[in-house]
Write a protein that holds these residues in place. Structure first.
Motif, short mmCIF file in Angstrom:
data_model
loop_
_atom_site.label_atom_id
_atom_site.label_comp_id
_atom_site.label_asym_id
_atom_site.label_seq_id
_atom_site.Cartn_x
_atom_site.Cartn_y
_atom_site.Cartn_z
N ALA A 376 38.75 75.90 34.44
CA ALA A 376 38.71 75.61 35.89
C ALA A 376 37.15 75.58 36.59
O ALA A 376 36.43 76.53 36.24
N PRO A 377 37.07 74.61 37.46
CA PRO A 377 35.82 74.33 37.97
C PRO A 377 35.36 75.77 38.63
O PRO A 377 34.15 76.11 38.63
N LEU A 378 36.26 76.23 39.52
CA LEU A 378 35.58 77.46 40.30
C LEU A 378 35.27 78.50 39.43
O LEU A 378 34.71 79.54 39.72
N GLN A 379 36.28 78.83 38.61
CA GLN A 379 36.08 79.72 37.39
C GLN A 379 34.54 80.05 36.95
O GLN A 379 34.03 81.01 36.75
N ILE A 380 34.19 78.72 36.39
CA ILE A 380 32.91 78.70 35.69
C ILE A 380 31.88 78.74 36.72
O ILE A 380 30.60 79.12 36.62
N ALA A 381 31.83 78.00 37.91
CA ALA A 381 30.93 78.03 38.86
C ALA A 381 30.63 79.33 39.32
O ALA A 381 29.47 79.85 39.82
N LEU A 382 31.82 80.17 39.61
CA LEU A 382 31.39 81.56 40.03
C LEU A 382 30.71 82.42 38.95
O LEU A 382 29.90 83.25 39.41
N GLY A 383 31.12 82.09 37.77
CA GLY A 383 30.35 82.96 36.80
C GLY A 383 29.01 82.51 36.59
O GLY A 383 27.93 83.47 36.46
N VAL A 384 28.55 81.32 36.61
CA VAL A 384 27.07 80.66 36.75
C VAL A 384 26.28 81.06 37.90
O VAL A 384 25.22 81.75 37.86
N HIS A 389 22.32 84.95 40.23
CA HIS A 389 21.96 86.19 41.42
C HIS A 389 21.72 87.56 40.75
O HIS A 389 20.71 88.05 41.21
N PHE A 390 22.56 87.72 39.92
CA PHE A 390 22.63 89.28 39.29
C PHE A 390 22.23 89.61 37.73
O PHE A 390 21.83 90.60 37.59
N ALA A 391 22.23 88.57 37.16
CA ALA A 391 22.10 88.43 35.52
C ALA A 391 22.55 89.94 35.02
O ALA A 391 22.01 90.31 34.21
N ILE A 396 29.98 90.10 35.25
CA ILE A 396 30.86 88.93 35.11
C ILE A 396 31.94 89.32 34.19
O ILE A 396 32.91 88.67 34.62
N ASP A 397 31.77 90.22 33.27
CA ASP A 397 33.05 90.49 32.39
C ASP A 397 33.73 91.33 32.87
O ASP A 397 35.04 91.10 32.83
N SER A 398 33.44 92.06 33.89
CA SER A 398 34.37 92.81 34.94
C SER A 398 35.33 92.07 35.60
O SER A 398 36.54 92.00 35.55
N LEU A 399 34.65 91.00 36.26
CA LEU A 399 35.58 90.10 37.14
C LEU A 399 36.29 89.30 36.14
O LEU A 399 37.43 88.66 36.59
#
Length: 534
Positions: A376-384, A389-391, A396-399
């Motif tokens: 899903a585009p929004l799924q990978i975009a939010l992860g990147v 921003h936070f590294a 990321i794994d929690s979300l």
């Protein structure tokens, strides 16, 4: 009637005649036949009856004759057509009409049943339909042990209509009295008499393949993959796997309209399980309830099946990552959702500017429904974005565990593919200002044995104004050597530079390159220079 007497003939079951103990399925079949005959006979599981009495009572020819006698207005002369038998070789298993082998196209394509497990599949479909046509087909199935041995035939259109909950095709609707006038007198072989086995190794392997396809429907399984899977199941036998053409035909014959074979993202013959609208509606109307709460659940289950089927029809894949155009605007994010899912979420979420929430929640549902097929585009975009921003892998794994974005592993894979795909070139560079910045990174600079130390340098290019690119990033397995090869900067060799003995540091300029050098004696050096320009 005595407790130990046959419900059909009222004679004792303790005599020499063979008896059989009814199970739930057999008892239900007898009760259905009894309703068709308008008889008061009712059986329960565990009841003992004569085997021959049961066979005669459930014989479809006798059942049809009983129905005609019941609805006959008055005494009439018994016709020979009333005694005619169903012939598996010449009559369609579903509609019962005579098959015209000389004009197959006009007859809707005639096929022979070639595998024994088709009987169990059809009996299960009869239980799902639970109507008069299903009862007729069930009665025919119960009098035959092996459909391939009986050379059973059928019309393709009749099979499709029966499996999808439709009615008998109008051109095959007939009266029972026009069936062929011959009795079925075939003697079936036992497994010890040779001939076709009841279920050979290849049939068993094919059944396992169908179970694998149903259990792993969230993957893009091609016909070639299923052929290879069948070969795995046959590894311990001498049998060979089906060919791709035959595997495709067998899957369509086994599942009917529940399976579609299409081309998705360059992959040919991708097999996908689905539920047709007719089958969902048929199941919905068959499970009606007067209880409002149960009725709500039935309606929701039917709606969920419609939405899931539409999600499976979305043309996407996991060979490439989505581009920025797929999520840059709300309309593009909403277009990724099927219409049924948008309607469903639109009825639940009510607020101004709710389109982004509908797109985000909808894509999260789609990703959870088919995690190994969709990206899903929004799924990978939010992860990147979170990684940039936070590294934080934990964040990321929690979300991701809550279904809000892609996993850290997937985000890392995207970054690796993007680095390898783009390389060290600046995309769409048209004279923008570029400044390079480099810094060293050291890890384990001293060890006991002097091994496993790491000294590296990272270089970034800062560009203003920024440039973008819209090419899709391939989703491949990137190795450390791929990244090393892509990120290597060409070293420029400088030779013949004379250096005099001096104390301290000295700037040496050669062909636009600068190096800091310190030496204790005069020498001729051959040094490696890192070029600052192209």
């Amino acid at each position: 009637m005595a407790a130990n007497s046959c419900v059909f003939c009222n004679e004792s079951t303790n005599n020499d005649n063979p008896v059989v103990t009814l199970r739930e399925k057999g008892s239900r079949t007898i009760n259905v036949v009894s309703d068709q005959r308008s008889d008061p006979i009712q059986t329960v599981p565990g009841q003992v009856v004569h085997q021959e009495c049961r066979r005669v009572y459930c014989n479809p020819i006798k059942v049809a004759q009983s129905i005609r006698d019941t609805h006959r207005p008055g005494p009439s002369v018994s016709l020979r057509s009333a005694e005619e038998a169903f012939n598996f070789k010449a009559d369609c298993l579903f509609c019962g009409t005579k098959v015209n082998f000389d004009n197959r196209k006009q007859q809707g394509d005639v096929h022979s049943i070639t595998f024994t497990e088709c009987k169990d599949s059809l009996l299960q479909k009869c239980s799902t339909r639970n109507d008069a046509w299903a009862d007729t087909v069930r009665a025919r199935l119960l009098i035959v042990c092996d459909l391939p041995a009986a050379d059973a035939v059928y019309h393709q259109v009749c099979s499709s209509n029966f499996r999808t909950g439709k009615l008998i095709p109008l051109n095959f609707v007939h009266n029972e009295t026009v069936q062929k006038k011959q009795k079925l007198g075939r003697r079936y072989k036992s497994p010890h008499e040779g001939g076709r086995p009841a279920l050979d190794d290849r049939c068993q392997a094919f059944i396992k393949v169908t179970e694998f396809l149903e259990e792993n429907d969230d993957e893009q399984n091609t016909i070639s993959d299923l052929v290879d899977k069948m070969a795995e199941y046959l590894a311990d036998s001498n049998a060979e796997s089906y060919s791709q053409r035959y595997m495709k035909d067998r899957l369509i014959e086994h599942f009917g309209d529940r399976v579609i074979v299409t081309t998705v993202n360059g992959k040919s013959n991708v097999a996908t399980m689905r539920q047709t609208a007719d089958s969902v509606l048929l199941e919905f109307h068959a499970n009606q309830s007067k209880d409002p709460m149960i009725q709500k659940k039935i309606i929701l289950e039917a709606a969920a099946k419609f939405i899931l089927d539409d999600i499976k029809q979305v043309e996407t894949g996991n060979e490439t990552y989505p581009t920025s155009e797929d999520f840059e605007f709300k309309d593009a994010s909403l277009d990724f959702l099927p219409d049924t899912l948008k309607i469903f979420l639109g009825k639940i979420l009510k607020a101004k500017d709710v389109e982004l929430k509908i797109a985000s929640i909808g894509q999260a549902i789609m990703q959870a429904a088919r995690p190994r097929v969709l990206i899903a585009p929004l799924q990978i975009a939010l992860g990147v974005q979170l990684q940039h921003h936070f590294a934080s892998r934990f964040l990321i794994d929690s979300l991701h565990a809550h279904g809000y974005c892609s996993s850290y592993k997937e985000v890392t894979r995207f970054n690796q593919n993007a680095a390898v795909y783009q390389g060290t070139d600046i995309p769409n560079h048209r004279g923008e200002f570029v400044q390079y910045a480099a810094d060293n990174v050291d890890h384990n600079i001293r060890t006991l044995d002097g091994h496993n130390t790491f000294h590296g340098m990272g270089i970034i290019a800062m560009i203003t104004p920024g440039t973008t690119q819209g090419h899709p990033i391939p989703r491949a397995q990137v190795t450390a050597s791929d990244i090393e090869t892509t990120g290597r900067i060409t070293a420029v060799g400088i030779s013949g530079v004379g250096i005099s003995q001096q104390s301290g540091m000295r700037d040496i300029t050669a062909d636009g390159c600068i190096c800091k050098y310190s030496s204790g004696k005069e020498t001729t050096a051959y040094n490696q220079w890192i070029g600052a320009g192209e």
